[in-house]
Design a protein around this motif. Structure first.
Motif, PDB file in Angstrom:
ATOM      1  N   GLU A 175       0.888  -1.285  -0.006  1.00  0.00           N
ATOM      2  CA  GLU A 175       0.173  -0.235   0.086  1.00  0.00           C
ATOM      3  C   GLU A 175       0.963   1.499   0.008  1.00  0.00           C
ATOM      4  O   GLU A 175       2.021   1.509   0.550  1.00  0.00           O
ATOM      5  N   HIS A 176       0.650   2.338  -1.097  1.00  0.00           N
ATOM      6  CA  HIS A 176       1.152   3.643  -0.848  1.00  0.00           C
ATOM      7  C   HIS A 176       0.134   4.620  -0.365  1.00  0.00           C
ATOM      8  O   HIS A 176      -0.859   4.580  -1.004  1.00  0.00           O
ATOM      9  N   GLN A 177       0.782   5.682  -0.055  1.00  0.00           N
ATOM     10  CA  GLN A 177       0.117   7.049   0.264  1.00  0.00           C
ATOM     11  C   GLN A 177       0.592   8.025  -0.742  1.00  0.00           C
ATOM     12  O   GLN A 177       1.655   8.130  -1.452  1.00  0.00           O
ATOM     13  N   LEU A 178      -0.854   8.755  -1.347  1.00  0.00           N
ATOM     14  CA  LEU A 178      -0.499   9.666  -2.354  1.00  0.00           C
ATOM     15  C   LEU A 178       0.670  10.897  -2.265  1.00  0.00           C
ATOM     16  O   LEU A 178       1.358  11.080  -3.000  1.00  0.00           O
ATOM     17  N   GLN A 179       0.388  11.314  -0.717  1.00  0.00           N
ATOM     18  CA  GLN A 179       1.435  12.580  -0.544  1.00  0.00           C
ATOM     19  C   GLN A 179       2.851  12.022  -0.761  1.00  0.00           C
ATOM     20  O   GLN A 179       3.496  12.635  -1.222  1.00  0.00           O
ATOM     21  N   GLN A 180       3.203  10.714  -0.120  1.00  0.00           N
ATOM     22  CA  GLN A 180       4.505  10.313  -0.292  1.00  0.00           C
ATOM     23  C   GLN A 180       4.835  10.106  -1.619  1.00  0.00           C
ATOM     24  O   GLN A 180       6.121  10.288  -2.028  1.00  0.00           O
ATOM     25  N   THR A 181       3.898   9.402  -2.492  1.00  0.00           N
ATOM     26  CA  THR A 181       4.210   9.349  -3.869  1.00  0.00           C
ATOM     27  C   THR A 181       4.467  10.402  -4.839  1.00  0.00           C
ATOM     28  O   THR A 181       5.380  10.542  -5.443  1.00  0.00           O
ATOM     29  N   ILE A 182       3.647  11.660  -4.182  1.00  0.00           N
ATOM     30  CA  ILE A 182       4.141  12.860  -4.806  1.00  0.00           C
ATOM     31  C   ILE A 182       5.420  13.269  -4.868  1.00  0.00           C
ATOM     32  O   ILE A 182       6.302  13.606  -5.612  1.00  0.00           O
ATOM     33  N   SER A 183       5.962  13.342  -3.524  1.00  0.00           N
ATOM     34  CA  SER A 183       7.133  13.489  -3.087  1.00  0.00           C
ATOM     35  C   SER A 183       8.368  12.698  -3.862  1.00  0.00           C
ATOM     36  O   SER A 183       9.338  12.945  -4.348  1.00  0.00           O
ATOM     37  N   ASP A 184       8.046  11.190  -3.802  1.00  0.00           N
ATOM     38  CA  ASP A 184       8.843  10.283  -4.630  1.00  0.00           C
ATOM     39  C   ASP A 184       8.867  10.664  -6.074  1.00  0.00           C
ATOM     40  O   ASP A 184      10.203  10.483  -6.576  1.00  0.00           O
ATOM     41  N   LEU A 185       7.890  10.984  -6.525  1.00  0.00           N
ATOM     42  CA  LEU A 185       8.023  11.265  -7.891  1.00  0.00           C
ATOM     43  C   LEU A 185       8.825  12.522  -8.374  1.00  0.00           C
ATOM     44  O   LEU A 185       9.331  12.667  -9.519  1.00  0.00           O
ATOM     45  N   ALA A 186       8.564  13.574  -7.414  1.00  0.00           N
ATOM     46  CA  ALA A 186       9.225  14.971  -7.599  1.00  0.00           C
ATOM     47  C   ALA A 186      10.854  14.573  -7.581  1.00  0.00           C
ATOM     48  O   ALA A 186      11.586  14.845  -8.230  1.00  0.00           O
TER      49      ALA A 186
END
Length: 306
Positions: free
Chosen positions: A22-33
């Motif tokens: 499971e992933h969290q959207l806010q962390q994914t946004i940071s990881d993608l950045a």
């Protein structure tokens, strides 16, 4: 680099979830950045409305389209994980995930068919065309374009109007912005006809605790340093420390550098700023239509237990 488009985000988005957890959207946004090596400025760059970061908006819409195509599944508020279909797509080792690829899945076709009405800028209500902008970006880009055209038309009309109209415009705008007390008070203080513009003083607040000296020039050529220096000198004669120069044209570099260097507070308002203020404070414009954008209230569907 430029902020990646909605489409450019999708493949690395799914690849980040390949672990199956499971992933969290806010962390994914940071990881993608981090993946795209975005600078701090690019991470916080806002949409024209100023309500959301551009990159956040694009990642959020990438998430929506990936879920609608069944590559990701929602597991909770702001949480998701990859599906078997998502794993199968990654197993194909694609170089990108395109709208055409998503459209091969029936769930996504249904999603797209419910968004047939196109928005300006190439984005549909639910989908994104080859222009790769999100719906919010399409709406805001069109609004910015319409505002720019309106500002240009306003400025042309102001320049074509007689000097006495410009005097009334300055008074109406300053009163709308909260200066000058009543319209009658402002009209008495401002309106001493000068060199094609107006010169006078106006109350800074309704009580008249301070005043602002005004000079307005309905010019075609840019206002230069000599004119601004003369205006600054006139403030000394009135024992004033605050002033505004309004023009329908612009200001030379000499004029702007002079204002930055002196101790007096003098604000320079050029033609485009004048038109923007007219739009913001409803001077010379009328509202044609108002649109409200809404999103799902997650708190309504997932209330906190007492």
């Amino acid at each position: 680099m430029a902020i990646p488009t909605f489409l450019e985000v999708m493949l690395p988005f799914v690849e980040l979830t390949a672990d199956g957890v499971e992933h969290q959207l806010q962390q994914t946004i940071s990881d993608l950045a981090d993946h795209f090596h975005l600078t701090d400025a690019e991470r916080v760059q806002l949409l024209p409305s100023g309500f959301q970061a551009t990159f956040t908006n694009r990642v959020a819409w990438a998430s929506t389209h990936l879920r609608k195509a069944g590559l990701l599944e929602r597991t909770g508020r702001g949480r998701f994980r990859i599906t078997e279909r998502g794993k199968a797509v990654l197993a194909e080792r694609p170089t990108s995930i395109t709208i055409a690829k998503l459209a091969t899945f029936p769930e996504y076709q249904q999603f797209k068919s419910g968004a047939a009405n196109k928005e300006p800028g190439g984005a549909s209500v639910g989908g994104v065309s080859d222009d790769t902008v999100t719906p919010e970006e399409a709406i805001e880009n069109m609004a910015a374009s319409l505002r720019s055209s309106l500002a240009q038309e306003l400025l042309e009309r102001v320049k074509a109007a007689p000097p006495e109209f410009f005097e009334r415009l300055v008074v109406d705008l300053l009163v709308a912005m909260g200066y000058g007390g009543s319209r009658a008070d402002a009209g008495q203080a401002v309106g001493r006809t000068g060199d094609g513009g107006v010169d006078g003083i106006i109350k800074e607040d309704r009580l008249g605790l301070d005043v602002v000296y005004i000079q307005a020039k309905r010019w075609e050529k840019n206002v230069g340093g000599p004119e601004v220096r003369e205006f600054a000198g006139s403030l000394d004669g009135h024992r004033a420390t605050k002033g505004v120069v309004i023009t329908t044209s612009g200001f030379t570099p000499d004029a702007t550098s002079f204002v930055r260097a002196i101790g007096k507070r003098i604000v320079l308002i050029d033609g485009r700023q004048l038109a923007d203020l007219m739009i913001d404070f409803g001077i010379g414009v009328s509202t044609v239509a108002t649109y409200t954008l809404r999103r799902v209230d997650n708190d309504f569907f997932e209330p906190t237990l007492a």
